[in-house]
Design a protein around this motif. Structure first.
Motif, short mmCIF file in Angstrom:
data_model
loop_
_atom_site.label_atom_id
_atom_site.label_comp_id
_atom_site.label_asym_id
_atom_site.label_seq_id
_atom_site.Cartn_x
_atom_site.Cartn_y
_atom_site.Cartn_z
N VAL A 40 0.84 -1.19 0.00
CA VAL A 40 0.00 0.00 0.00
C VAL A 40 0.88 1.25 0.00
O VAL A 40 1.72 1.43 0.89
CB VAL A 40 -0.94 0.03 1.22
N VAL A 41 0.67 2.12 -1.00
CA VAL A 41 1.30 3.44 -0.99
C VAL A 41 0.43 4.33 -0.11
O VAL A 41 -0.68 4.70 -0.50
CB VAL A 41 1.40 4.02 -2.42
N ASP A 42 0.94 4.66 1.07
CA ASP A 42 0.15 5.47 1.99
C ASP A 42 0.77 6.84 2.25
O ASP A 42 0.34 7.57 3.14
CB ASP A 42 -0.13 4.73 3.31
N TRP A 43 1.80 7.18 1.45
CA TRP A 43 2.35 8.53 1.52
C TRP A 43 3.01 8.88 0.19
O TRP A 43 3.88 8.16 -0.30
CB TRP A 43 3.39 8.67 2.64
N GLY B 181 -6.16 9.00 1.79
CA GLY B 181 -5.98 8.44 0.45
C GLY B 181 -4.86 7.42 0.39
O GLY B 181 -3.87 7.52 1.13
N HIS B 182 -4.99 6.44 -0.53
CA HIS B 182 -3.97 5.41 -0.67
C HIS B 182 -4.04 4.79 -2.06
O HIS B 182 -5.01 4.98 -2.81
CB HIS B 182 -4.16 4.32 0.39
N PHE B 183 -3.01 4.03 -2.39
CA PHE B 183 -2.91 3.33 -3.67
C PHE B 183 -2.38 1.94 -3.35
O PHE B 183 -1.20 1.76 -3.05
CB PHE B 183 -1.96 4.09 -4.59
N ALA B 184 -3.28 0.95 -3.39
CA ALA B 184 -2.94 -0.39 -2.91
C ALA B 184 -2.88 -1.39 -4.06
O ALA B 184 -3.75 -1.40 -4.93
CB ALA B 184 -3.98 -0.85 -1.88
N VAL B 185 -1.84 -2.20 -4.05
CA VAL B 185 -1.78 -3.41 -4.86
C VAL B 185 -1.50 -4.53 -3.86
O VAL B 185 -0.37 -4.66 -3.36
CB VAL B 185 -0.71 -3.35 -5.94
#
Length: 612
Positions: A27-30, A52-56
């Motif tokens: 998870v991209v959390d920053w 907000g986040h960008f998860a794979v």
């Protein structure tokens, strides 16, 4: 997705203009864009719901995750071990023309399965401007999503069988699921740019392979420039790469850390914004990189620092202020983002940094110390205009060094005659005299020498506490301060001097626990803030260097090796270590990694000398 994974449970990727944190769950959390100090796009680390986040991720029951760096690079690999197979996500940000500032940033996430079959979940939920700005979503096709916020656009493009669909309570987020078999590959590429910018080209396997190769080769070429061949090669290389990742390439200015608002104590108020360039941290970072042979980085920072010295554009009216934005802007107005709950409820979350207006006289010493570290090429590296700026500041400092200030730790409890500030003013004059003499540069040698000698006498008379048999935090105090571990490193006192050895013993008895070193005791020296803090990893590595220089090699080496066990799973350190060994504060912190490099070099030198 976990709520607030441990601070240390992250790797760092970047392109030398900004950086992202990726948790071991994928998870991209920053991530802030387009610069380190820009508003956030993903900030779940500071507010799980609003950030907000960008998860794979892989959500299969029984999944185990592992994370590592592709050797000697900033390419981060997150592995998912499941009963049905092994999946991997490789995260990287290509350093495309990093010396040229631009609004376009790219984060590439490559999904592959080396064994069996694995089902991945993709979820992208940007929240622009620290979660304060809304956005729209356009889906021109199943492989493209375009999020448009306040002046910024985030375009997500996929390669392989990844079909995006709307998600979230208002349909402004996207998600996808994709199952890959052994040998198959897919990718999601996030491109951040100005609103209305043309869409990036479709993601295809050949282009992604080339991006990966160029990014890998960039870091391998850079690491090969290092002259370090000591005992801790992998640790030093990782710290050097981290310092490079935390440097804004268009100006050569290093930031103190990639993050803001991460607490020094869970639930506490010591939550600061570290995405700026401290003259102190940056000068010592360049000093450490020069010790490894990275001269280009030193040259770039020298130009940045020289511009600050010539401009003398500060909010304080002094020739220098303690920190700036990466472009040299001195205005860092502090603001509380009270809509964010903070990491695990650690509020307030602050953007900007009010400490920029503090008086910290030690920065003049670190600045000249860093410039002088250029060694035999110092005259060429500083140049005539640079010398005029340096000598002008030293002339000013000769009349202004003897003042109380806020000190290195940016305390908010009032000004004092801090011993460390005096030591570093001595360092400024000492290195200035050396440079002027060695390279025959015009200077007020008599005035600088008189100031240098007056500081030495003053510190020996007023900074030394005869009852404690130690140098103390400030004049008239009995409080010990770990910043003074730099006294022998800058040559202020011999590492074998009885006064220094007595001070080192006192620090060992009072500030050190299992190789971990506290900065000072806030209860004994109130700093204007509530609560306590963890041990300061910078100071722990400074302690190793001080032990090594004092000839206590077994103790130094054991302390160093123990400190390395506090690194996270990919070799990164935050600012502090808590009571249970957890990492606290902003992450990763340049100060800690530069001190690791300096400690390794010092320890190698002393061990080699003892063996010889």
């Amino acid at each position: 997705m976990r709520r607030y994974p441990p601070i240390a449970d992250h790797g760092l990727v970047g392109d030398l203009q900004t950086a992202a944190l990726v948790s071991s769950d994928g998870v991209v959390d920053w991530l802030c864009a387009p610069r380190f100090d820009s508003p956030s796009v993903f900030a779940a680390l500071l507010d799980h719901e609003r950030g907000g986040h960008f998860a794979v991720t892989v959500d299969t029951p029984g999944v185990t995750t592992r994370q590592l760096y592709f050797a000697d690079t900033a390419i981060l690999v997150t592995r998912f071990l499941t009963p049905d197979g092994v999946g991997e996500v490789a995260d990287f940000m290509p350093p495309d023309r990093p010396e040229t500032a631009s609004a376009r940033r790219r984060l590439i996430r490559v999904l592959r399965v080396p064994r069996g079959r694995v089902r991945f979940s993709v979820e992208c939920r940007p929240r622009f401007d620290y979660g304060r700005a809304g956005h729209t979503l356009d889906l021109p096709g199943p492989d493209t999503a375009v999020f448009t916020g306040a002046g910024i656009q985030a375009a997500l493009r996929t390669a392989g069988p990844v079909g995006l669909r709307r998600d979230g309570p208002d349909g402004r987020d996207v998600r996808a699921e994709v199952e890959l078999a052994q040998g198959e590959l897919a990718a999601v590429v996030l491109t951040l740019d100005e609103a209305g910018a043309p869409l990036p080209p479709p993601a295809d396997r050949a282009a992604l392979t080339e991006d990966f190769r160029r990014t890998r080769d960039f870091w391998h070429r850079w690491v090969r420039r290092s002259r370090y061949r000591g005992r801790w090669q992998a640790d030093v290389n990782r710290s050097a790469i981290t310092l490079k990742l935390l440097t804004y390439a268009p100006t050569g200015a290093p930031v103190a850390a990639a993050t803001m608002g991460l607490p020094e104590r869970i639930g506490g108020e010591r939550n600061w914004d570290y995405r700026y360039t401290w003259v102190r941290d940056a000068s010592l970072s360049v000093h450490a990189l020069l010790g490894l042979g990275f001269e280009e980085e030193a040259d770039a920072f020298r130009l940045w620092l020289g511009a600050r010295l010539r401009e003398q554009r500060t909010v304080t009216g002094e020739p220098l202020q303690i920190m700036y934005r990466v472009d040299g802007d001195p205005y860092l107005d502090e603001e509380v983002l009270d809509h964010l709950e903070g990491y695990r409820g650690s509020a307030p979350v602050r953007r900007g940094n009010g400490a920029a207006g503090q008086l910290q006289l030690d920065i003049y010493g670190e600045a000249v110390f860093g410039l002088a570290r250029a060694g035999g090429n110092a005259a060429r590296r500083i140049g005539w205009d640079g010398w005029l700026a340096v000598s002008g500041v030293l002339d000013w400092l000769a009349d202004h060094w003897d003042r109380p200030d806020e000190g290195i730790w940016e305390t908010r409890g009032g000004r004092q005659d801090f011993t460390y500030s005096r030591v570093m003013c001595w360092t400024a004059f000492d290195r200035g005299v050396r440079l002027a003499t060695r390279f025959a540069r015009p200077a007020d040698l008599a005035g600088w020498t008189a100031a240098r000698d007056a500081i030495l006498r003053q510190v020996m008379e007023r900074g030394w506490n005869a009852e404690r048999r130690a140098f103390t935090q400030h004049y008239g105090s009995e409080v010990l301060d770990a910043s003074l571990l730099l006294m022998p490193a800058v040559g202020f006192i011999a590492p074998s001097d009885p006064r220094w050895l007595s001070t080192l013993d006192a620090m060992g008895a009072e500030l050190v626990t299992d190789s971990l070193v506290y900065r000072y005791d806030p209860a004994a020296s109130p700093d204007g803030l509530s609560g306590g803090e963890g041990t300061f990893s910078l100071c722990s590595f400074l302690y190793v260097g001080a032990l090594a220089r004092a000839g206590r090699l077994d103790e130094a080496r054991y302390s160093f090796d123990k400190m390395l066990t506090y690194a996270n799973h990919v070799g990164l350190f935050s600012e502090e270590i808590g009571p249970a060994g957890e990492q606290l504060g902003n992450f990763p912190q340049a100060f800690t990694h530069l001190a690791l490099i300096s400690a390794a070099i010092a320890l190698d030198e002393e061990l080699d000398g003892a063996a010889g």
